[in-house]
Design an enzyme around this catalytic site. Structure first.
Site, PDB file in Angstrom:
ATOM      1  N   GLU A   1      85.402  41.589  59.045  1.00  0.00           N
ATOM      2  CA  GLU A   1      85.657  40.050  59.622  1.00  0.00           C
ATOM      3  C   GLU A   1      84.952  39.265  58.816  1.00  0.00           C
ATOM      4  O   GLU A   1      85.142  37.993  59.088  1.00  0.00           O
ATOM      5  CB  GLU A   1      84.762  40.275  61.327  1.00  0.00           C
ATOM      6  CG  GLU A   1      83.088  39.933  61.058  1.00  0.00           C
ATOM      7  CD  GLU A   1      82.538  41.293  60.621  1.00  0.00           C
ATOM      8  OE1 GLU A   1      83.201  42.293  60.231  1.00  0.00           O
ATOM      9  OE2 GLU A   1      81.230  41.225  60.805  1.00  0.00           O
TER      10      GLU A   1
ATOM     11  N   HIS B   1      82.108  45.225  56.920  1.00  0.00           N
ATOM     12  CA  HIS B   1      82.187  44.111  57.719  1.00  0.00           C
ATOM     13  C   HIS B   1      83.595  43.608  57.454  1.00  0.00           C
ATOM     14  O   HIS B   1      83.849  42.283  56.600  1.00  0.00           O
ATOM     15  CB  HIS B   1      81.019  42.941  57.572  1.00  0.00           C
ATOM     16  CG  HIS B   1      80.031  43.293  58.110  1.00  0.00           C
ATOM     17  ND1 HIS B   1      79.691  42.825  59.278  1.00  0.00           N
ATOM     18  CD2 HIS B   1      78.738  44.257  57.623  1.00  0.00           C
ATOM     19  CE1 HIS B   1      78.266  43.151  59.522  1.00  0.00           C
ATOM     20  NE2 HIS B   1      77.963  44.142  58.687  1.00  0.00           N
TER      21      HIS B   1
ATOM     22  N   CYS C   1      80.161  48.383  61.315  1.00  0.00           N
ATOM     23  CA  CYS C   1      78.787  48.404  61.043  1.00  0.00           C
ATOM     24  C   CYS C   1      77.706  48.875  62.182  1.00  0.00           C
ATOM     25  O   CYS C   1      77.795  50.138  62.584  1.00  0.00           O
ATOM     26  CB  CYS C   1      78.314  47.263  60.190  1.00  0.00           C
ATOM     27  SG  CYS C   1      76.920  47.437  59.158  1.00  0.00           S
TER      28      CYS C   1
HETATM   29  N1  GLN Z   1      71.476  48.176  59.602  1.00  0.00           N
HETATM   30  C1  GLN Z   1      71.777  47.745  60.847  1.00  0.00           C
HETATM   31  C2  GLN Z   1      71.519  48.717  61.990  1.00  0.00           C
HETATM   32  O1  GLN Z   1      71.082  49.740  61.589  1.00  0.00           O
HETATM   33  C3  GLN Z   1      73.177  47.342  60.765  1.00  0.00           C
HETATM   34  C4  GLN Z   1      73.571  46.456  59.872  1.00  0.00           C
HETATM   35  C5  GLN Z   1      75.106  45.841  60.088  1.00  0.00           C
HETATM   36  O2  GLN Z   1      75.415  45.574  61.202  1.00  0.00           O
HETATM   37  N2  GLN Z   1      75.307  44.819  59.180  1.00  0.00           N
HETATM   38  O3  GLN Z   1      71.417  48.258  63.154  1.00  0.00           O
END
Ligand code: GLN
Length: 183
Positions: free
Chosen positions: A163, A161, A76
């Site tokens: 995890e 995610h 992410c």
């Molecule tokens: N939207 C977040 C960002 O731009 C990332 C979201 C996440 O890691 N769950 O940093």
């Protein structure tokens, strides 16, 4: 035993550490450059990429992270940190909050190249997607035609995610790639 570092400046590092422990790995939380020495692999977790960028600058971690030699797994916001405009550890361009800011947090059953067995139930939270990538990058999974998992050599990045939840296959695969690392 395999020692995995989890970047722990901000975001979802604890859930990664918990999953890694469950798989029998040793975990070190990485907060300063010295924490990177002797690791067999490194995870950059989800969180908030702007905040994480500030933390990396504050701790002087950008260059040491780029110099890390070993398998790296970004999830992410971790995927965003790996891209061309951040750490540049992967030849990808991430688009932040690509699915929409709040409403588009969702789960999807993802078929991931490299993973045996049934699709992985993937949790997306204000996730990025990969808007562009170089020829050396292999796309492993997509949602609505947008790449959300990719590999370049021993750098693996996913927009979701892994995890969270109880499907440990991606972490197992990452750990297997770290074994026989630097010990
Ligand atoms: N939207 C977040 C960002 O731009 C990332 C979201 C996440 O890691 N769950 O940093």
């Amino acid at each position: 035993m395999t020692l995995i570092g989890v970047l722990a400046l901000q975001g979802g590092f604890a859930a990664h550490a918990h999953m890694l422990h469950g798989l029998g790995a040793d975990v070190r939380e990485v907060r300063v450059p010295e924490d990177l020495s002797g690791l067999d692999g490194l995870i950059i977790p989800g969180g908030e990429s702007t905040t994480m960028t500030l933390g990396i600058e504050r701790e002087g971690l950008a260059q040491p992270l780029r110099a890390f030699r070993g398998p790296v797994f970004g999830t992410c916001a971790g995927l965003i940190m790996l891209d061309r405009e951040h750490l540049g550890m992967m030849d990808i361009e991430a688009r932040r909050n690509a699915f929409g800011r709040q409403v588009r947090s969702f789960e999807a059953d993802l078929a991931i190249a490299e993973l045996d067995g049934p699709p992985l139930r993937a949790v997306f939270i204000r996730a990025p997607w990969i808007a562009a990538h170089g020829d050396d990058v292999e796309i492993l999974a997509s949602v609505e035609g947008h790449p959300v998992a990719a590999r370049q050599g021993d750098v693996l990045a996913v927009a979701f995610h892994p995890e969270l939840g109880d499907d440990t296959r991606l972490h197992e695969r990452f750990l297997a790639s770290c074994n026989g690392g630097r010990g």
